[in-house]
Motif scaffolding. Structure first.
Motif, PDB file in Angstrom:
ATOM      1  N   HIS A 175      35.443  60.838  54.559  1.00 37.85           N
ATOM      2  CA  HIS A 175      35.763  60.267  53.246  1.00 37.85           C
ATOM      3  C   HIS A 175      36.968  61.021  52.681  1.00 37.85           C
ATOM      4  N   HIS A 176      38.003  60.269  52.320  1.00 38.92           N
ATOM      5  CA  HIS A 176      39.263  60.880  51.874  1.00 38.92           C
ATOM      6  C   HIS A 176      39.077  61.828  50.679  1.00 38.92           C
ATOM      7  N   MET A 177      38.237  61.443  49.713  1.00 43.10           N
ATOM      8  CA  MET A 177      38.067  62.279  48.517  1.00 43.10           C
ATOM      9  C   MET A 177      37.236  63.526  48.820  1.00 43.10           C
ATOM     10  N   ALA A 209      37.441  65.070  51.635  1.00 44.18           N
ATOM     11  CA  ALA A 209      38.422  65.949  52.280  1.00 44.18           C
ATOM     12  C   ALA A 209      39.282  66.647  51.223  1.00 44.18           C
ATOM     13  N   HIS A 210      39.728  65.891  50.195  1.00 42.29           N
ATOM     14  CA  HIS A 210      40.511  66.520  49.121  1.00 42.29           C
ATOM     15  C   HIS A 210      39.709  67.655  48.476  1.00 42.29           C
ATOM     16  N   LEU A 211      38.434  67.398  48.173  1.00 38.56           N
ATOM     17  CA  LEU A 211      37.680  68.414  47.427  1.00 38.56           C
ATOM     18  C   LEU A 211      37.332  69.632  48.277  1.00 38.56           C
ATOM     19  N   SER A 263      44.221  62.361  41.992  1.00 41.72           N
ATOM     20  CA  SER A 263      45.164  61.875  42.998  1.00 41.72           C
ATOM     21  C   SER A 263      45.827  60.608  42.494  1.00 41.72           C
ATOM     22  N   GLY A 264      46.529  59.913  43.405  1.00 43.60           N
ATOM     23  CA  GLY A 264      47.186  58.674  43.021  1.00 43.60           C
ATOM     24  C   GLY A 264      46.193  57.533  42.836  1.00 43.60           C
ATOM     25  N   GLY A 265      45.041  57.632  43.487  1.00 42.79           N
ATOM     26  CA  GLY A 265      44.064  56.550  43.424  1.00 42.79           C
ATOM     27  C   GLY A 265      42.798  56.903  42.652  1.00 42.79           C
ATOM     28  N   HIS A 266      42.544  58.192  42.415  1.00 44.51           N
ATOM     29  CA  HIS A 266      41.285  58.606  41.792  1.00 44.51           C
ATOM     30  C   HIS A 266      41.473  59.714  40.762  1.00 44.51           C
ATOM     31  N   ALA A 321      45.022  59.479  37.257  1.00 44.32           N
ATOM     32  CA  ALA A 321      46.033  60.356  36.641  1.00 44.32           C
ATOM     33  C   ALA A 321      47.377  60.237  37.370  1.00 44.32           C
ATOM     34  N   GLY A 322      47.335  60.248  38.702  1.00 47.28           N
ATOM     35  CA  GLY A 322      48.571  60.146  39.485  1.00 47.28           C
ATOM     36  C   GLY A 322      49.274  58.819  39.249  1.00 47.28           C
ATOM     37  N   GLU A 323      48.464  57.767  39.136  1.00 47.43           N
ATOM     38  CA  GLU A 323      49.003  56.428  38.881  1.00 47.43           C
ATOM     39  C   GLU A 323      49.718  56.407  37.519  1.00 47.43           C
ATOM     40  N   PHE A 342      51.087  58.976  36.054  1.00 50.92           N
ATOM     41  CA  PHE A 342      52.332  59.724  36.281  1.00 50.92           C
ATOM     42  C   PHE A 342      53.381  58.805  36.913  1.00 50.92           C
ATOM     43  N   ASP A 343      52.980  58.073  37.951  1.00 49.51           N
ATOM     44  CA  ASP A 343      53.940  57.242  38.684  1.00 49.51           C
ATOM     45  C   ASP A 343      54.473  56.104  37.823  1.00 49.51           C
ATOM     46  N   LYS A 344      53.589  55.459  37.054  1.00 48.26           N
ATOM     47  CA  LYS A 344      54.026  54.326  36.214  1.00 48.26           C
ATOM     48  C   LYS A 344      54.930  54.801  35.087  1.00 48.26           C
ATOM     49  N   GLY A 348      56.444  59.589  41.129  1.00 49.52           N
ATOM     50  CA  GLY A 348      57.168  60.269  40.059  1.00 49.52           C
ATOM     51  C   GLY A 348      56.500  61.498  39.463  1.00 49.52           C
ATOM     52  N   GLY A 349      55.323  61.881  39.975  1.00 50.92           N
ATOM     53  CA  GLY A 349      54.580  62.993  39.381  1.00 50.92           C
ATOM     54  C   GLY A 349      55.408  64.266  39.242  1.00 50.92           C
ATOM     55  N   ALA A 350      55.966  64.722  40.364  1.00 52.89           N
ATOM     56  CA  ALA A 350      56.719  65.978  40.358  1.00 52.89           C
ATOM     57  C   ALA A 350      57.989  65.842  39.506  1.00 52.89           C
ATOM     58  N   GLY A 374      43.848  67.141  45.115  1.00 49.20           N
ATOM     59  CA  GLY A 374      44.535  65.848  45.010  1.00 49.20           C
ATOM     60  C   GLY A 374      45.963  66.090  44.531  1.00 49.20           C
ATOM     61  N   GLY A 375      46.820  65.099  44.730  1.00 51.80           N
ATOM     62  CA  GLY A 375      48.258  65.252  44.470  1.00 51.80           C
ATOM     63  C   GLY A 375      48.607  65.859  43.122  1.00 51.80           C
ATOM     64  N   VAL A 376      47.934  65.437  42.049  1.00 50.43           N
ATOM     65  CA  VAL A 376      48.283  65.915  40.708  1.00 50.43           C
ATOM     66  C   VAL A 376      47.922  67.403  40.523  1.00 50.43           C
ATOM     67  N   ALA A 419      48.907  69.681  42.184  1.00 51.36           N
ATOM     68  CA  ALA A 419      50.125  70.473  42.459  1.00 51.36           C
ATOM     69  C   ALA A 419      50.910  70.692  41.161  1.00 51.36           C
ATOM     70  N   ASN A 420      50.535  69.962  40.115  1.00 54.53           N
ATOM     71  CA  ASN A 420      51.302  69.995  38.860  1.00 54.53           C
ATOM     72  C   ASN A 420      51.275  71.374  38.198  1.00 54.53           C
ATOM     73  N   LYS A 421      52.482  71.840  37.892  1.00 57.63           N
ATOM     74  CA  LYS A 421      52.682  73.171  37.326  1.00 57.63           C
ATOM     75  C   LYS A 421      51.973  73.347  35.977  1.00 57.63           C
ATOM     76  N   CYS A 456      47.656  69.733  48.580  1.00 61.60           N
ATOM     77  CA  CYS A 456      47.176  68.988  47.408  1.00 61.60           C
ATOM     78  C   CYS A 456      47.367  67.503  47.665  1.00 61.60           C
ATOM     79  N   THR A 457      48.548  67.132  48.145  1.00 59.95           N
ATOM     80  CA  THR A 457      48.811  65.737  48.502  1.00 59.95           C
ATOM     81  C   THR A 457      48.191  65.471  49.879  1.00 59.95           C
ATOM     82  N   ASP A 458      48.257  64.216  50.317  1.00 64.69           N
ATOM     83  CA  ASP A 458      47.566  63.823  51.540  1.00 64.69           C
ATOM     84  C   ASP A 458      48.067  64.599  52.761  1.00 64.69           C
ATOM     85  N   ASN A 459      47.142  64.959  53.625  1.00 57.62           N
ATOM     86  CA  ASN A 459      47.490  65.760  54.805  1.00 57.62           C
ATOM     87  C   ASN A 459      46.373  65.656  55.838  1.00 57.62           C
TER      88      ASN A 459
HETATM   89  O1  KG4 Z   1      46.453  62.900  46.788  1.00 55.59           O
HETATM   90  P1  KG4 Z   1      47.688  62.101  46.900  1.00 55.59           P
HETATM   91  O2  KG4 Z   1      48.753  62.555  47.864  1.00 55.59           O
HETATM   92  O3  KG4 Z   1      47.379  60.630  47.300  1.00 55.59           O
HETATM   93  C1  KG4 Z   1      46.231  59.934  46.953  1.00 55.59           C
HETATM   94  O4  KG4 Z   1      45.150  60.207  47.535  1.00 55.59           O
HETATM   95  O5  KG4 Z   1      46.357  59.084  46.041  1.00 55.59           O
HETATM   96  O6  KG4 Z   1      48.301  62.003  45.419  1.00 55.59           O
HETATM   97  C2  KG4 Z   1      49.522  61.391  45.156  1.00 55.59           C
HETATM   98  C3  KG4 Z   1      49.764  61.427  43.656  1.00 55.59           C
HETATM   99  C4  KG4 Z   1      50.980  60.619  43.213  1.00 55.59           C
HETATM  100  O7  KG4 Z   1      50.575  59.788  42.144  1.00 55.59           O
HETATM  101  C5  KG4 Z   1      51.974  61.672  42.746  1.00 55.59           C
HETATM  102  O8  KG4 Z   1      52.834  61.243  41.717  1.00 55.59           O
HETATM  103  C6  KG4 Z   1      51.055  62.769  42.274  1.00 55.59           C
HETATM  104  O9  KG4 Z   1      50.001  62.772  43.220  1.00 55.59           O
HETATM  105  N1  KG4 Z   1      51.722  64.090  42.251  1.00 55.59           N
HETATM  106  C7  KG4 Z   1      51.960  64.786  41.111  1.00 55.59           C
HETATM  107  C8  KG4 Z   1      52.651  65.962  41.503  1.00 55.59           C
HETATM  108  N2  KG4 Z   1      52.807  65.943  42.854  1.00 55.59           N
HETATM  109  C9  KG4 Z   1      52.226  64.787  43.295  1.00 55.59           C
HETATM  110  N3  KG4 Z   1      51.660  64.514  39.834  1.00 55.59           N
HETATM  111  C10 KG4 Z   1      52.027  65.412  38.911  1.00 55.59           C
HETATM  112  N4  KG4 Z   1      52.700  66.549  39.185  1.00 55.59           N
HETATM  113  C11 KG4 Z   1      53.027  66.874  40.451  1.00 55.59           C
HETATM  114  N5  KG4 Z   1      53.687  68.004  40.719  1.00 55.59           N
END
Ligand code: KG4
Ligand code: ZN
Length: 333
Positions: free
Chosen positions: A110-112, A114-116, A136-139, A162-164, A166-168, A179-181, A267-269, A271-273, A298-301
């Motif tokens: 399960h992807h989530m 694995a993230h946790l 993350s981008g989806g959760h 939350a990631g979504e 950020f991206d929107k 667009g998160g970073a 999850g991706g977010v 990584a946010n400072k 933090c992001t997918d790997n």
């Molecule tokens: O976990 P992930 O790689 O993919 C999913 O499982 O969805 O997360 C990707 C998300 C994207 O929405 C991206 O904008 C966000 O993580 N992200 C960030 C940062 N780095 C990646 N959001 C905020 N600040 C960051 N530094």
């Protein structure tokens, strides 16, 4: 025990080999960011086709880096969901088939989950039990983690993740995808106090989130103000402050409810400072600790998939011969 991990749920092809004794032996990643950037978001069909092109060469590379042959592995783990169905099917089909060919167990991950578990890959892993903030981008989820495999969902986003958000918001500020970073960097040039965004769902009890209103709020603010660089930075800062503050408020509540004093963010977010700084300050005040994966995990790997797969294999779990992807798959199941 050595396990190959394959991640293809969205726009990253991630491959890794994890050894239960020696840790991570190899990891390789191909990001599709450039492929999707022109379209302002992930194009599922293009994602699937690119995974097909990358997955086998990356498996070969990981095996070469680890100095081993496929037959020497003890399991193949792959992301079976949630995610884009076509993208998932590439990893599931290839992973299940490699395991069949090498005559070793296959593990559907399960992807989530694995993230946790990703912070466990670090030198200083978090002690169980802990509270997990999955962003993350989806959760967006708050998960009570009692043990590996024992998870209780405490709250989640009712709309955008939350990631979504950020991206929107990044898109309407003219920043690229994802667009998160970029928003986080732009926010550093912002002046505090010019704009104040709402903290959605914080004035009522509960641990659920709602982030879709924030991008609408950002859109209205963009339209009502002059279009200059400083204004965009001020909006980025107000947006980041609102997301971070909302996540902190809900984490505090969840820590109070569970009585836990260990928190992980993944999850991706994560990584946010600004989020990391906020979580660190909050946990210092509570005499608790916060843990994260290193930014690249933090992001997918593939590393987190190999690790999660190894835990399941050690617990005696494996997958039958079915090739099955689960685009929607609640972790509690
Ligand atoms: O976990 P992930 O790689 O993919 C999913 O499982 O969805 O997360 C990707 C998300 C994207 O929405 C991206 O904008 C966000 O993580 N992200 C960030 C940062 N780095 C990646 N959001 C905020 N600040 C960051 N530094
Ligand atoms: Zn992810």
């Amino acid at each position: 025990m050595r396990v190959l991990g394959i991640e293809t749920s969205c726009d990253e092809t991630g491959i890794a080999i994890y050894d239960s004794e020696q840790g991570l032996l190899a990891h390789a990643l191909h990001s599709q960011v450039d492929l999707h950037n022109t379209y302002g978001g992930v194009v599922p069909e293009l994602a699937s086709r690119d995974h097909i092109r990358r997955v086998i060469p990356l498996v070969d590379q990981a095996l070469k880096d680890a100095g081993m042959r496929g037959e020497e592995l003890e399991g193949v783990a792959y992301t079976a969901g949630p995610g884009l169905v076509g993208a998932l099917l590439v990893g599931v089909g290839v992973g299940r088939s490699l395991a069949y060919g090498w005559n070793i167990p296959a593990i559907a991950v399960h992807h989530m989950e694995a993230h946790l578990l990703a912070p466990m890959l670090e030198e200083d892993p978090p002690p169980l039990p802990f509270l997990a903030l999955l962003v993350s981008g989806g959760h967006t989820q708050l998960m009570q983690v009692n043990a590996v495999g024992d998870y209780v969902l405490l709250g989640e986003s009712l709309d955008d993740a939350a990631g979504e958000a950020f991206d929107k918001t990044a898109k309407l500020l003219g920043l690229g995808y994802p667009g998160g970073a970029a928003i986080s960097a732009l926010a550093e040039q912002g002046r505090p106090g010019r704009f104040k965004f709402p903290r959605p769902m914080c004035d009522r009890p509960g641990l659920d989130f709602s982030f879709s209103g924030l991008k609408t709020h950002a859109l209205t603010t963009v339209k009502q103000n002059p279009d200059d660089e400083q204004t965009r930075a001020d909006i980025a800062l107000a947006f980041v402050e609102a997301v971070v503050d909302t996540l902190l408020i809900k984490c505090r509540r969840a820590l109070d409810e569970t009585g836990f004093n260990t928190l992980i963010a993944a999850g991706g977010v994560s990584a946010n400072k600004q989020l990391r700084q906020g979580l660190r300050e909050m946990m210092n005040k509570r005499d608790g600790q916060v843990f994260y994966p290193r930014p690249e995990f933090c992001t997918d790997n593939g590393a987190m998939i190999a690790y999660a797969g190894c835990q399941h294999l050690q617990a005696g779990h494996s997958q039958d011969l079915t090739i099955a992807a689960h685009p929607r798959w609640p972790l509690a199941e």
